[in-house]
Design a protein around this motif. Structure first.
Motif, short mmCIF file in Angstrom:
data_model
loop_
_atom_site.label_atom_id
_atom_site.label_comp_id
_atom_site.label_asym_id
_atom_site.label_seq_id
_atom_site.Cartn_x
_atom_site.Cartn_y
_atom_site.Cartn_z
N PRO A 128 0.81 -1.23 0.00
CA PRO A 128 0.00 0.00 0.00
C PRO A 128 0.84 1.27 0.00
CG PRO A 128 -0.96 -1.61 1.48
CD PRO A 128 0.36 -2.19 1.02
N SER A 129 1.98 1.24 0.67
CA SER A 129 2.85 2.43 0.70
C SER A 129 3.39 2.77 -0.69
CB SER A 129 4.01 2.21 1.68
OG SER A 129 4.76 1.07 1.31
N ASP A 130 3.59 1.76 -1.54
CA ASP A 130 4.02 2.01 -2.92
C ASP A 130 2.92 2.70 -3.70
OD1 ASP A 130 6.62 0.78 -2.80
OD2 ASP A 130 5.63 -1.16 -2.80
N VAL A 131 1.68 2.27 -3.46
CA VAL A 131 0.53 2.87 -4.15
C VAL A 131 0.37 4.33 -3.73
CG1 VAL A 131 -1.98 2.72 -4.48
CG2 VAL A 131 -0.61 0.63 -4.35
N ARG A 132 0.65 4.63 -2.46
CA ARG A 132 0.59 6.02 -1.98
C ARG A 132 1.79 6.84 -2.42
NH1 ARG A 132 -1.44 3.26 2.60
NH2 ARG A 132 0.58 3.26 3.65
N MET A 133 2.75 6.18 -3.05
CA MET A 133 3.97 6.81 -3.55
C MET A 133 4.82 7.43 -2.45
SD MET A 133 2.53 8.28 -7.16
CE MET A 133 0.77 8.11 -6.83
N GLU A 134 4.81 6.79 -1.28
CA GLU A 134 5.67 7.24 -0.18
C GLU A 134 7.14 7.01 -0.52
OE1 GLU A 134 4.19 5.13 3.20
OE2 GLU A 134 2.31 6.26 3.25
N ASN A 135 7.39 5.97 -1.30
CA ASN A 135 8.75 5.69 -1.78
C ASN A 135 8.92 6.38 -3.14
OD1 ASN A 135 11.17 4.70 -2.73
ND2 ASN A 135 10.51 2.56 -2.82
N LYS A 136 9.72 7.42 -3.18
CA LYS A 136 9.87 8.20 -4.41
C LYS A 136 10.55 7.42 -5.53
CE LYS A 136 7.95 11.65 -2.43
NZ LYS A 136 6.52 11.90 -2.73
N ASN A 137 11.20 6.31 -5.17
CA ASN A 137 11.82 5.46 -6.18
C ASN A 137 10.98 4.22 -6.49
OD1 ASN A 137 14.20 7.03 -6.56
ND2 ASN A 137 14.93 6.30 -4.57
N GLY A 138 9.76 4.17 -5.93
CA GLY A 138 8.89 3.03 -6.18
C GLY A 138 8.29 3.07 -7.57
N VAL A 139 7.70 1.96 -7.99
CA VAL A 139 7.21 1.85 -9.37
C VAL A 139 6.06 2.80 -9.67
CG1 VAL A 139 8.04 -0.50 -9.78
CG2 VAL A 139 5.79 -0.15 -8.72
N TYR A 140 5.20 3.11 -8.68
CA TYR A 140 4.09 4.03 -8.94
C TYR A 140 4.61 5.47 -9.08
CZ TYR A 140 0.34 0.63 -8.37
OH TYR A 140 -0.52 -0.42 -8.56
N ALA A 141 5.54 5.84 -8.23
CA ALA A 141 6.13 7.18 -8.33
C ALA A 141 6.85 7.34 -9.68
CB ALA A 141 7.11 7.41 -7.18
N LYS A 142 7.54 6.30 -10.10
CA LYS A 142 8.23 6.35 -11.40
C LYS A 142 7.22 6.46 -12.55
CE LYS A 142 12.40 3.81 -10.06
NZ LYS A 142 13.16 2.53 -10.20
N ALA A 143 6.12 5.73 -12.44
CA ALA A 143 5.10 5.78 -13.49
C ALA A 143 4.53 7.19 -13.62
CB ALA A 143 3.98 4.79 -13.17
N PHE A 144 4.31 7.86 -12.50
CA PHE A 144 3.76 9.22 -12.57
C PHE A 144 4.78 10.23 -13.07
CE2 PHE A 144 0.02 7.58 -10.66
CZ PHE A 144 -0.97 8.50 -10.98
N ARG A 145 6.03 10.00 -12.76
CA ARG A 145 7.05 10.88 -13.34
C ARG A 145 7.07 10.73 -14.86
NH1 ARG A 145 10.08 9.62 -8.65
NH2 ARG A 145 11.35 8.03 -9.70
N LYS A 146 6.86 9.50 -15.33
CA LYS A 146 6.81 9.26 -16.77
C LYS A 146 5.58 9.93 -17.39
CE LYS A 146 7.00 5.55 -20.21
NZ LYS A 146 7.06 4.08 -20.43
N HIS A 147 4.41 9.80 -16.74
CA HIS A 147 3.20 10.47 -17.23
C HIS A 147 3.45 11.98 -17.33
CE1 HIS A 147 0.50 7.10 -17.31
NE2 HIS A 147 0.54 6.88 -16.00
N ASN A 148 4.08 12.52 -16.31
CA ASN A 148 4.34 13.96 -16.27
C ASN A 148 5.29 14.38 -17.38
OD1 ASN A 148 3.90 16.50 -14.82
ND2 ASN A 148 6.08 16.37 -14.33
N LYS A 149 6.31 13.57 -17.61
CA LYS A 149 7.32 13.88 -18.62
C LYS A 149 6.72 13.82 -20.03
CE LYS A 149 11.98 12.57 -20.14
NZ LYS A 149 13.12 11.64 -19.91
N VAL A 150 5.90 12.81 -20.28
CA VAL A 150 5.28 12.67 -21.60
C VAL A 150 4.35 13.84 -21.89
CG1 VAL A 150 3.67 11.26 -22.95
CG2 VAL A 150 5.51 10.16 -21.64
N GLY A 151 3.67 14.33 -20.85
CA GLY A 151 2.84 15.52 -21.01
C GLY A 151 1.51 15.30 -21.69
N LYS A 152 1.04 14.06 -21.77
CA LYS A 152 -0.24 13.77 -22.43
C LYS A 152 -1.43 14.23 -21.60
CE LYS A 152 -2.82 9.91 -24.48
NZ LYS A 152 -2.82 8.45 -24.75
#
Length: 198
Positions: A123-147
């Motif tokens: 659950p902590s990964d889903v909340r993105m408490e770990n900035k290097n976790g897979v969910y945090a990385k996925a959102f950084r990618k969404h942000n970078k793509v800019g869609k």
């Protein structure tokens, strides 16, 4: 969840056009399974679907229920809105999928019970408490793509946080035992909903 889930978001399901005349009528479902296909469809999702189906519970699963002629976004919206309980299976690649995240927004808006399943993730990964976790990385990618705009991304994050704080199932040990527990839980919610509509 406040107003954060009530506004329009420029994402897959928000573009479903209600003015279309669909070739195939939509069916009401009791359970909707929200999942990332490449992570779980052939394992956990398939088992949960068949267990519930064997109990006579009408479950929506895209590969089993979508028929030729159906407009996919509207079919998903109808299935989500008709379901009396939703199973949200959060897996490592879930947050990469705009479809999964958009479905989650709609699920949160329904007010129906949500059964979260944390599959090979915490659950902590889903909340993105770990900035290097897979969910945090996925959102950084969404942000970078800019869609998607920042408002959409924030609504997705808030929905994930909300679901991560619900009591659910965390994958530990034998899958068969977990499937049985998920099935029993969902079946109880379905029975409660059925009694309320009588």
């Amino acid at each position: 969840m406040g107003n954060i889930l009530s506004s329009h978001s420029p994402s897959p399901l928000s573009d479903a056009n209600p003015s279309f005349h669909y070739l195939v009528p939509h069916t009401a479902y009791k359970v909707f399974i929200n999942h990332r296909g490449k992570d779980t469809k052939q394992s956990l999702v398939s088992s949960v679907y068949h267990n519930l189906d064997n109990r006579g519970v009408k479950v929506f699963l895209d590969k089993m229920c979508l028929r030729p002629g159906q407009y996919i976004p509207q079919a998903l919206i109808c299935a989500i809105r008709s379901a009396s309980v939703h199973v949200v299976i959060l897996s490592p690649n879930y947050a990469e999928s705009e479809w999964c995240l958009d479905e989650l927004l709609l699920i949160c808006r329904t007010g129906a019970p949500i059964v979260p399943v944390f599959w090979e993730i915490r659950p902590s990964d889903v909340r993105m408490e770990n900035k290097n976790g897979v969910y945090a990385k996925a959102f950084r990618k969404h942000n970078k793509v800019g869609k998607f705009d920042s408002r959409t991304l924030e609504k997705w994050k808030e929905a994930l946080r909300w679901v991560s704080l619900l009591q659910g199932f965390i994958s530990e040990g034998e899958q068969g035992e977990m499937v049985e527990k998920i099935t029993a839980c969902v079946a109880r919610y379905n029975e409660m909903a059925s009694r309320q509509t009588i």
